[in-house]
Design a protein around this motif. Sequence first.
Motif, PDB file in Angstrom:
ATOM      1  N   LEU A  75     104.472  -3.835  -8.791  1.00 34.96           N
ATOM      2  CA  LEU A  75     105.637  -4.727  -8.811  1.00 34.96           C
ATOM      3  C   LEU A  75     105.229  -6.166  -8.546  1.00 34.96           C
ATOM      4  CD1 LEU A  75     108.255  -2.547  -6.920  1.00 34.96           C
ATOM      5  CD2 LEU A  75     108.233  -3.103  -9.362  1.00 34.96           C
ATOM      6  N   GLU A  76     104.354  -6.354  -7.570  1.00 31.53           N
ATOM      7  CA  GLU A  76     103.978  -7.714  -7.195  1.00 31.53           C
ATOM      8  C   GLU A  76     103.066  -8.378  -8.223  1.00 31.53           C
ATOM      9  OE1 GLU A  76     102.749  -7.432  -3.067  1.00 31.53           O
ATOM     10  OE2 GLU A  76     104.843  -7.692  -2.460  1.00 31.53           O
ATOM     11  N   ALA A  77     102.551  -7.630  -9.181  1.00 34.14           N
ATOM     12  CA  ALA A  77     101.735  -8.207 -10.246  1.00 34.14           C
ATOM     13  C   ALA A  77     102.608  -8.775 -11.376  1.00 34.14           C
ATOM     14  CB  ALA A  77     100.777  -7.150 -10.807  1.00 34.14           C
ATOM     15  N   LEU A  78     103.891  -8.467 -11.360  1.00 30.50           N
ATOM     16  CA  LEU A  78     104.801  -8.929 -12.413  1.00 30.50           C
ATOM     17  C   LEU A  78     105.300 -10.344 -12.127  1.00 30.50           C
ATOM     18  CD1 LEU A  78     106.906  -5.649 -12.732  1.00 30.50           C
ATOM     19  CD2 LEU A  78     105.057  -6.421 -14.248  1.00 30.50           C
ATOM     20  N   ALA A  79     105.785 -11.003 -13.176  1.00 31.13           N
ATOM     21  CA  ALA A  79     106.347 -12.349 -13.027  1.00 31.13           C
ATOM     22  C   ALA A  79     107.564 -12.307 -12.111  1.00 31.13           C
ATOM     23  CB  ALA A  79     106.747 -12.904 -14.392  1.00 31.13           C
ATOM     24  N   GLY A  80     107.649 -13.279 -11.220  1.00 29.54           N
ATOM     25  CA  GLY A  80     108.762 -13.332 -10.287  1.00 29.54           C
ATOM     26  C   GLY A  80     108.870 -14.690  -9.643  1.00 29.54           C
ATOM     27  N   ARG A  81     109.491 -14.748  -8.471  1.00 27.91           N
ATOM     28  CA  ARG A  81     109.653 -16.015  -7.771  1.00 27.91           C
ATOM     29  C   ARG A  81     109.978 -15.774  -6.310  1.00 27.91           C
ATOM     30  NH1 ARG A  81     114.559 -19.051  -7.050  1.00 27.91           N
ATOM     31  NH2 ARG A  81     116.374 -17.701  -7.112  1.00 27.91           N
ATOM     32  N   SER A  82     109.937 -16.860  -5.562  1.00 24.79           N
ATOM     33  CA  SER A  82     110.384 -16.878  -4.172  1.00 24.79           C
ATOM     34  C   SER A  82     111.696 -17.641  -4.129  1.00 24.79           C
ATOM     35  CB  SER A  82     109.370 -17.595  -3.280  1.00 24.79           C
ATOM     36  OG  SER A  82     108.203 -16.838  -3.170  1.00 24.79           O
ATOM     37  N   ALA A  83     112.587 -17.231  -3.250  1.00 24.86           N
ATOM     38  CA  ALA A  83     113.886 -17.889  -3.126  1.00 24.86           C
ATOM     39  C   ALA A  83     114.249 -18.024  -1.661  1.00 24.86           C
ATOM     40  CB  ALA A  83     114.950 -17.076  -3.850  1.00 24.86           C
ATOM     41  N   LYS A  84     114.600 -19.232  -1.266  1.00 25.26           N
ATOM     42  CA  LYS A  84     115.117 -19.464   0.084  1.00 25.26           C
ATOM     43  C   LYS A  84     116.632 -19.450  -0.028  1.00 25.26           C
ATOM     44  CE  LYS A  84     111.179 -21.877   1.929  1.00 25.26           C
ATOM     45  NZ  LYS A  84     110.645 -23.069   2.564  1.00 25.26           N
ATOM     46  N   VAL A  85     117.228 -18.412   0.561  1.00 28.35           N
ATOM     47  CA  VAL A  85     118.666 -18.196   0.407  1.00 28.35           C
ATOM     48  C   VAL A  85     119.325 -17.863   1.738  1.00 28.35           C
ATOM     49  CG1 VAL A  85     118.444 -17.357  -1.979  1.00 28.35           C
ATOM     50  CG2 VAL A  85     118.386 -15.730  -0.104  1.00 28.35           C
ATOM     51  N   LEU A 101     113.893  -8.974 -11.839  1.00 31.62           N
ATOM     52  CA  LEU A 101     114.332  -7.636 -12.249  1.00 31.62           C
ATOM     53  C   LEU A 101     114.051  -7.430 -13.732  1.00 31.62           C
ATOM     54  CD1 LEU A 101     115.575  -4.931 -11.644  1.00 31.62           C
ATOM     55  CD2 LEU A 101     117.845  -6.000 -11.792  1.00 31.62           C
ATOM     56  N   ARG A 102     114.207  -8.475 -14.533  1.00 33.19           N
ATOM     57  CA  ARG A 102     113.924  -8.346 -15.966  1.00 33.19           C
ATOM     58  C   ARG A 102     112.454  -8.046 -16.214  1.00 33.19           C
ATOM     59  NH1 ARG A 102     116.096 -13.409 -15.900  1.00 33.19           N
ATOM     60  NH2 ARG A 102     114.626 -15.090 -15.562  1.00 33.19           N
ATOM     61  N   SER A 103     111.546  -8.557 -15.379  1.00 36.52           N
ATOM     62  CA  SER A 103     110.114  -8.264 -15.531  1.00 36.52           C
ATOM     63  C   SER A 103     109.833  -6.785 -15.295  1.00 36.52           C
ATOM     64  CB  SER A 103     109.276  -9.091 -14.545  1.00 36.52           C
ATOM     65  OG  SER A 103     109.399 -10.460 -14.793  1.00 36.52           O
ATOM     66  N   VAL A 104     110.528  -6.208 -14.332  1.00 34.76           N
ATOM     67  CA  VAL A 104     110.353  -4.782 -14.034  1.00 34.76           C
ATOM     68  C   VAL A 104     110.826  -3.945 -15.219  1.00 34.76           C
ATOM     69  CG1 VAL A 104     111.035  -2.890 -12.500  1.00 34.76           C
ATOM     70  CG2 VAL A 104     110.573  -5.177 -11.554  1.00 34.76           C
ATOM     71  N   LEU A 105     112.004  -4.278 -15.745  1.00 32.77           N
ATOM     72  CA  LEU A 105     112.541  -3.514 -16.873  1.00 32.77           C
ATOM     73  C   LEU A 105     111.690  -3.686 -18.121  1.00 32.77           C
ATOM     74  CD1 LEU A 105     116.355  -4.103 -16.344  1.00 32.77           C
ATOM     75  CD2 LEU A 105     114.955  -2.159 -15.613  1.00 32.77           C
ATOM     76  N   GLU A 106     111.163  -4.892 -18.345  1.00 31.99           N
ATOM     77  CA  GLU A 106     110.272  -5.122 -19.483  1.00 31.99           C
ATOM     78  C   GLU A 106     108.986  -4.318 -19.338  1.00 31.99           C
ATOM     79  OE1 GLU A 106     109.831  -9.381 -19.543  1.00 31.99           O
ATOM     80  OE2 GLU A 106     111.853  -9.683 -20.320  1.00 31.99           O
ATOM     81  N   ALA A 107     108.430  -4.262 -18.143  1.00 29.87           N
ATOM     82  CA  ALA A 107     107.197  -3.493 -17.921  1.00 29.87           C
ATOM     83  C   ALA A 107     107.422  -2.012 -18.211  1.00 29.87           C
ATOM     84  CB  ALA A 107     106.703  -3.684 -16.488  1.00 29.87           C
ATOM     85  N   ALA A 108     108.613  -1.525 -17.888  1.00 28.51           N
ATOM     86  CA  ALA A 108     108.946  -0.123 -18.147  1.00 28.51           C
ATOM     87  C   ALA A 108     109.350   0.102 -19.599  1.00 28.51           C
ATOM     88  CB  ALA A 108     110.076   0.319 -17.228  1.00 28.51           C
ATOM     89  N   GLY A 109     109.711  -0.970 -20.297  1.00 27.00           N
ATOM     90  CA  GLY A 109     110.221  -0.832 -21.660  1.00 27.00           C
ATOM     91  C   GLY A 109     111.609  -0.210 -21.662  1.00 27.00           C
ATOM     92  N   ALA A 110     112.390  -0.481 -20.608  1.00 24.07           N
ATOM     93  CA  ALA A 110     113.716   0.101 -20.463  1.00 24.07           C
ATOM     94  C   ALA A 110     114.753  -0.739 -21.180  1.00 24.07           C
ATOM     95  CB  ALA A 110     114.078   0.221 -18.981  1.00 24.07           C
ATOM     96  N   ARG A 111     115.587  -0.076 -21.977  1.00 29.89           N
ATOM     97  CA  ARG A 111     116.652  -0.765 -22.701  1.00 29.89           C
ATOM     98  C   ARG A 111     117.973  -0.062 -22.474  1.00 29.89           C
ATOM     99  NH1 ARG A 111     114.637  -0.358 -28.327  1.00 29.89           N
ATOM    100  NH2 ARG A 111     112.898   0.860 -27.558  1.00 29.89           N
TER     101      ARG A 111
END
Length: 188
Positions: A75-85, A101-111
């Motif tokens: 998971l941490e190898a996928l594209a993402g970001r940090s957010a101060k919220v 979340l879109r990076s996770v779904l793309e890695a899985a090829g989930a549609r």
Amino acid sequence: MFQSNSLAEIGPASGRPMHIRLLSKFFGLFAVVVSAALPAMALDAPKGPVVLTVSAPVLDHPNVGATAQFDLQMLEALAGRSAKVRTPWTSGEVEFSGPYLRSVLEAAGARGAKLRITALNDYYADVPMEDVAQLDTILATRLHGKTMSVREKGPLFLIYPFDLDPNLYNEKYFSRSVWQIVKIEVTD
């Protein structure tokens, strides 16, 4: 490097013979077409403890049976970001980080059209795919740079981009912000 497909670039002013310039353009375009047609890389099997299982009617990259399973490192190898919220569940401003979340779904090829995101205690929220496509939602793996224990709402917490759009700070998105996530089911 950006390449233009303009015929003006292959005219006599470029300094190379016309047939060499045309062949160069052809092979450049051929490489783009071939790379677009190749299937995406298969998802590796998790090496560490599985923290997330993704299932879908269409799953192009399963790695364990008909599911896509992820360990923390994947998971941490996928594209993402940090957010101060600021959230209703934390005190003051906190920093979450993790893959989009879109990076996770793309890695899985989930549609599909929507997600059912389920927590350890079987609480779930249905999340429309528009949230994944249009918002920078993250599947937080870290709080202040440290992995999150179950007590800290980990191992995974769906964080909406409250820092980027204050209009998201409402009950609609709070109810979709599942913590202690273990499973995502993509449905039609």
